[in-house]
Write a protein that holds these residues in place. Structure first.
Motif, mmCIF file in Angstrom:
data_model
loop_
_atom_site.group_PDB
_atom_site.id
_atom_site.type_symbol
_atom_site.label_atom_id
_atom_site.label_comp_id
_atom_site.label_asym_id
_atom_site.label_seq_id
_atom_site.Cartn_x
_atom_site.Cartn_y
_atom_site.Cartn_z
ATOM 1 N N VAL A 116 -0.317 -1.057 5.046
ATOM 2 C CA VAL A 116 -1.241 -0.692 3.970
ATOM 3 C C VAL A 116 -2.632 -1.174 4.370
ATOM 4 C CG1 VAL A 116 -1.901 -1.166 1.575
ATOM 5 C CG2 VAL A 116 0.505 -0.761 2.145
ATOM 6 N N VAL A 117 -3.601 -0.260 4.361
ATOM 7 C CA VAL A 117 -5.011 -0.619 4.546
ATOM 8 C C VAL A 117 -5.670 -0.458 3.188
ATOM 9 C CG1 VAL A 117 -7.207 0.024 5.601
ATOM 10 C CG2 VAL A 117 -5.103 0.150 6.952
ATOM 11 N N SER A 118 -6.197 -1.549 2.638
ATOM 12 C CA SER A 118 -6.831 -1.415 1.328
ATOM 13 C C SER A 118 -8.106 -2.238 1.272
ATOM 14 C CB SER A 118 -5.885 -1.865 0.212
ATOM 15 O OG SER A 118 -5.767 -3.264 0.196
ATOM 16 N N ASP A 119 -8.991 -1.803 0.390
ATOM 17 C CA ASP A 119 -10.219 -2.538 0.148
ATOM 18 C C ASP A 119 -9.885 -3.922 -0.383
ATOM 19 O OD1 ASP A 119 -12.726 -3.364 -1.470
ATOM 20 O OD2 ASP A 119 -13.377 -1.587 -0.370
ATOM 21 N N SER A 120 -10.701 -4.903 -0.028
ATOM 22 C CA SER A 120 -10.476 -6.273 -0.509
ATOM 23 C C SER A 120 -10.539 -6.369 -2.025
ATOM 24 C CB SER A 120 -11.499 -7.228 0.120
ATOM 25 O OG SER A 120 -11.199 -7.437 1.467
ATOM 26 N N LYS A 131 6.124 -6.172 -0.871
ATOM 27 C CA LYS A 131 7.328 -5.657 -1.541
ATOM 28 C C LYS A 131 8.099 -4.707 -0.632
ATOM 29 C CE LYS A 131 8.666 -3.601 -5.966
ATOM 30 N NZ LYS A 131 8.152 -2.991 -7.197
ATOM 31 N N ILE A 132 7.370 -3.887 0.169
ATOM 32 C CA ILE A 132 8.081 -2.968 1.069
ATOM 33 C C ILE A 132 8.147 -3.518 2.501
ATOM 34 C CG2 ILE A 132 7.590 -0.913 -0.318
ATOM 35 C CD1 ILE A 132 5.446 -0.174 1.808
ATOM 36 N N GLY A 133 7.670 -4.752 2.680
ATOM 37 C CA GLY A 133 7.836 -5.441 3.964
ATOM 38 C C GLY A 133 6.982 -4.923 5.094
ATOM 39 N N VAL A 134 5.723 -4.525 4.764
ATOM 40 C CA VAL A 134 4.817 -4.054 5.826
ATOM 41 C C VAL A 134 3.528 -4.871 5.788
ATOM 42 C CG1 VAL A 134 5.760 -1.704 5.778
ATOM 43 C CG2 VAL A 134 3.713 -2.250 4.403
ATOM 44 N N PRO A 135 2.768 -4.914 6.900
ATOM 45 C CA PRO A 135 1.501 -5.651 6.907
ATOM 46 C C PRO A 135 0.487 -5.030 5.949
ATOM 47 C CG PRO A 135 2.152 -4.984 9.144
ATOM 48 C CD PRO A 135 3.056 -4.285 8.204
ATOM 49 N N ARG A 136 -0.400 -5.880 5.434
ATOM 50 C CA ARG A 136 -1.561 -5.397 4.685
ATOM 51 C C ARG A 136 -2.812 -5.767 5.464
ATOM 52 N NH1 ARG A 136 -5.853 -8.042 0.810
ATOM 53 N NH2 ARG A 136 -6.602 -6.214 -0.303
ATOM 54 N N LEU A 137 -3.637 -4.767 5.761
ATOM 55 C CA LEU A 137 -4.933 -4.974 6.403
ATOM 56 C C LEU A 137 -6.008 -4.785 5.344
ATOM 57 C CD1 LEU A 137 -4.257 -2.873 9.621
ATOM 58 C CD2 LEU A 137 -4.184 -5.362 9.422
ATOM 59 N N SER A 138 -6.932 -5.727 5.279
ATOM 60 C CA SER A 138 -7.968 -5.696 4.253
ATOM 61 C C SER A 138 -9.261 -5.134 4.836
ATOM 62 C CB SER A 138 -8.194 -7.125 3.746
ATOM 63 O OG SER A 138 -9.110 -7.136 2.695
#
Length: 461
Positions: A116-120, A131-138
């Motif tokens: 998931v790439v999301s805005d800070s 929850k789905i066990g993947v990295p989050r990039l901010s």
């Protein structure tokens, strides 16, 4: 590179033009590397996003935006239509109500999401990614220098003991960088900043610290000292993958008016100053009038992108500068303007997107910051990399009212052929060239994005 075909990036920009546009460019870069991209937004933002990405294969999912938010007018789904001071916080906090629908959509996507790439500002997406066990990039939307200075201020309090908001103090670990409390957006320059906005930003920073990386719209060579410091002392790992604007498709559309006017100015060898202060800055009518008077007295040709209504001086101003100055009240293609051969300067609020676009186009910047981290960007532009000059308010402060005389003087200085202007033009040409090299195959930003995709695929696989 064979593993990249199964990568799937879920991208969720904050609902604001300046935050969305860089992530649309990132979507293009990812598609060019055969990465599957799904972009999340709301119905109110989807039309412009679809239009921007119509030539590439990106899935766009519309999530319902919460209704009846106290302090936010009904039907508003983008901060560009809000008063930043009073409505931003309730708007930003309300996005958390989209979490359930976001997570439901994430779980159904095929192939499965790699990250998931999301805005800070969408801090809550960290929990969705976990929850789905993947990295989050901010994605923070600011450069390494500004982000580092704000973090140093918050962690080490180098301003402790400084009484005046305009007194300089050396930054911890960067003693040659001397800033004032006024360089930081209120209330962050206070000794113990507090209040709802500080609480909101702390939540974002905590989520950032627990994320798997920070995407930075910059290139390593431009801010290497600060990128290295961030990665060694702060974190999470910063990935410099910009300038993202260099992934833009060159617009083929011709809007009436200004492109032809710019061509005519170029034929006459009359260099043009482009003037724009972005979409979020709230500028008083009195300050607009001073800017207008300074531009008029400078005798320089200018194109002013001005969306503000109800400025009663405008009709007379436009008639007096007719032929030399053009006020564009409709939407303009800023990238296209900056890339025009006749545009030789940019009077800017110093939002980071605008800084990156100007450097990439090799156009020197005349900085006039108003809010957020723009004052820090203005320091960076003028003092760190020397690609522009700074317009200063009255009275030896960096924050406050700017007089027409200062605007006139600095416009003449930047657009004239003096020694200072020549040095600035040389520097911005060099950095502009370096920006293009970084984004080409084998360049630093190109390689960084490849490493990022490989790393995410390995983690999710």
């Amino acid at each position: 590179m064979g593993s990249l075909s199964c990568s799937h990036f879920a991208i969720f920009p904050f609902l604001s033009q300046g935050h969305t546009i860089p992530l649309l460019y990132l979507s293009r870069l990812l598609r060019r590397r055969s990465v599957v991209v799904t972009l999340f937004t709301t119905a109110g933002n989807s039309q412009s996003i679809r239009a921007s990405l119509q030539d590439i294969d990106v899935s766009i999912i519309e999530l319902p935006f919460p209704q009846n938010i106290d302090g936010v007018p009904p039907g508003v789904e983008n901060t560009d239509k809000l008063s930043f001071g009073s409505s931003f916080l309730p708007f930003a906090r309300a996005t958390e109500q989209m979490r359930e629908s976001f997570e439901k959509a994430l779980e159904t996507l095929q192939p499965p999401v790699s990250c998931v790439v999301s805005d800070s500002f969408l801090w809550w997406t960290l929990k969705s990614a976990q929850k789905i066990g993947v990295p989050r990039l901010s994605f923070f939307g600011m450069g390494n220098f500004s982000a580092t200075m704000y973090q140093i201020l918050g962690r080490f309090s180098p301003h402790a003991g400084v009484d005046s908001v305009d007194e300089h103090f050396p930054m911890t670990d960067f003693p040659e960088v001397k800033l004032t409390r006024n360089d930081f957006d209120p209330p962050f320059g206070d000794f113990n900043p507090s209040g709802p906005f500080v609480d909101f930003m702390m939540g974002n920073l905590i989520a950032l610290s627990m994320s798997d990386g920070l995407l930075v719209n910059s290139f390593y060579e431009l801010e290497s000292r600060y990128a290295d410091y961030w990665n060694k002392n702060l974190g999470p790992k910063a990935w410099n993958i910009g300038p993202l604007c260099l992934a833009a498709e060159i617009s083929k559309s011709e809007s009436a008016g200004y492109p032809q006017w710019l061509d005519e100015k170029l034929e006459k060898r009359e260099p043009v100053l482009y003037v724009s202060f972005g979409t979020q800055a709230e500028i008083s009518p009195e300050q607009f009038l001073e800017i207008a008077q300074g531009l008029e007295k400078s005798e320089v040709s200018f194109l002013w992108a001005l969306k503000s209504k109800d400025l009663n001086f405008l009709p007379e101003f436009e008639s007096r500068v007719k032929g030399r100055g053009l006020v564009a009240k409709e939407w303009v293609d800023q990238l296209k303007i900056l890339q025009h051969e006749g545009v030789k300067g940019f009077l800017s609020h110093c939002g980071w997107n605008s800084v990156m676009e100007s450097i990439s186009a090799g156009v020197p910047i005349l900085s006039m910051p108003f809010m957020a981290e723009q004052h820090m960007n203005a320091r960076f532009v003028a003092e760190e990399v020397g690609v522009g000059l700074r317009i200063m308010p009255r009275g030896g402060t960096v924050r406050g009212h700017v007089a027409a005389e200062e605007v006139e003087m600095k416009v003449r200085e930047l657009m004239g052929g003096g020694k200072v202007a020549e040095e600035v033009r040389k520097r911005v040409a060099e950095w502009g060239g370096a920006a293009h090299v970084s984004m080409k195959e084998g360049g630093s930003s190109w390689r960084t994005l490849d490493l990022l995709i490989d790393g995410v695929t390995g983690k999710s696989g």
